[in-house]
Design a protein around this motif. Structure first.
Motif, short mmCIF file in Angstrom:
data_model
loop_
_atom_site.label_atom_id
_atom_site.label_comp_id
_atom_site.label_asym_id
_atom_site.label_seq_id
_atom_site.Cartn_x
_atom_site.Cartn_y
_atom_site.Cartn_z
N ARG A 1 -7.22 7.56 -6.36
CA ARG A 1 -6.06 8.22 -6.98
C ARG A 1 -5.12 8.78 -5.91
O ARG A 1 -3.90 8.64 -6.00
CB ARG A 1 -6.53 9.36 -7.89
CG ARG A 1 -6.96 8.93 -9.26
CD ARG A 1 -7.14 10.13 -10.19
NE ARG A 1 -7.99 11.17 -9.65
CZ ARG A 1 -9.32 11.24 -9.83
NH1 ARG A 1 -9.93 10.33 -10.56
NH2 ARG A 1 -10.01 12.22 -9.30
N ASP A 2 -5.70 9.40 -4.89
CA ASP A 2 -4.88 9.96 -3.81
C ASP A 2 -4.10 8.86 -3.09
O ASP A 2 -2.92 9.02 -2.78
CB ASP A 2 -5.74 10.71 -2.80
CG ASP A 2 -6.32 12.00 -3.38
OD1 ASP A 2 -5.85 12.43 -4.44
OD2 ASP A 2 -7.25 12.55 -2.75
N LEU A 3 -4.75 7.75 -2.82
CA LEU A 3 -4.10 6.63 -2.15
C LEU A 3 -2.97 6.06 -3.02
O LEU A 3 -1.89 5.75 -2.52
CB LEU A 3 -5.12 5.54 -1.80
CG LEU A 3 -4.56 4.34 -1.05
CD1 LEU A 3 -3.97 4.77 0.28
CD2 LEU A 3 -5.65 3.30 -0.84
N ALA A 4 -3.21 5.94 -4.32
CA ALA A 4 -2.18 5.44 -5.23
C ALA A 4 -0.98 6.38 -5.26
O ALA A 4 0.18 5.94 -5.26
CB ALA A 4 -2.75 5.25 -6.63
N VAL B 1 5.49 6.81 -0.91
CA VAL B 1 6.07 6.01 0.17
C VAL B 1 7.07 5.00 -0.39
O VAL B 1 8.15 4.80 0.16
CB VAL B 1 4.95 5.30 0.98
CG1 VAL B 1 5.53 4.25 1.90
CG2 VAL B 1 4.15 6.32 1.77
N TYR B 2 6.73 4.39 -1.51
CA TYR B 2 7.62 3.41 -2.14
C TYR B 2 8.94 4.07 -2.54
O TYR B 2 10.02 3.53 -2.29
CB TYR B 2 6.93 2.79 -3.35
CG TYR B 2 7.77 1.81 -4.10
CD1 TYR B 2 7.97 0.51 -3.61
CD2 TYR B 2 8.37 2.15 -5.30
CE1 TYR B 2 8.74 -0.40 -4.29
CE2 TYR B 2 9.16 1.24 -5.99
CZ TYR B 2 9.34 -0.02 -5.48
OH TYR B 2 10.11 -0.92 -6.16
N VAL B 3 8.86 5.25 -3.14
CA VAL B 3 10.07 5.97 -3.55
C VAL B 3 10.89 6.37 -2.32
O VAL B 3 12.11 6.22 -2.30
CB VAL B 3 9.70 7.21 -4.39
CG1 VAL B 3 10.90 8.12 -4.61
CG2 VAL B 3 9.11 6.79 -5.72
N ALA B 4 10.22 6.84 -1.28
CA ALA B 4 10.92 7.25 -0.05
C ALA B 4 11.62 6.05 0.59
O ALA B 4 12.75 6.17 1.08
CB ALA B 4 9.95 7.88 0.93
#
Length: 103
Positions: free
Chosen positions: A18-21, A27-30
């Motif tokens: 969950r933390d990795l997701a 990161v994707y949003v950034a």
């Protein structure tokens, strides 16, 4: 770290997953925001370059027109009429090394 020791292997795996997701999503949003900012910066740069080029052309045109105005010696009215008074439009007559035309 102590809190992770209380988890069994399955719970620990699910928690880390969950933390990795969540981190991957952030990161994707950034990256998306970074790309949008880059595109906007490129557009602003292009706009500024075009404005500077236009300014350069205007300055060049201004200098050419100034040179042409310096060459003007006499003005003549092509069609004279009784109602037109050309002297009304003459503000002042001087001799100078440079002329300024105001429209």
């Amino acid at each position: 770290m102590e809190s992770y020791r209380r988890f069994n292997q399955q719970e620990l795996f699910m928690s880390l997953k969950r933390d990795l997701a969540m981190i991957t999503q952030q990161v994707y949003v950034a990256e998306g925001l970074n790309k949008d900012s880059w595109v906007k910066a490129q557009a602003a740069t292009q706009s500024r370059l075009e404005a500077e080029a236009s300014l350069g052309r205007l300055k060049e045109e201004h200098s050419k027109m100034s040179e042409e105005l310096k060459e003007v010696k006499y003005l003549q009215i092509a069609k004279k009429s009784k109602t037109d008074n050309p002297y009304r439009w003459v503000r002042y007559v001087t001799q100078a090394n440079s002329y300024v035309a105001r429209l």
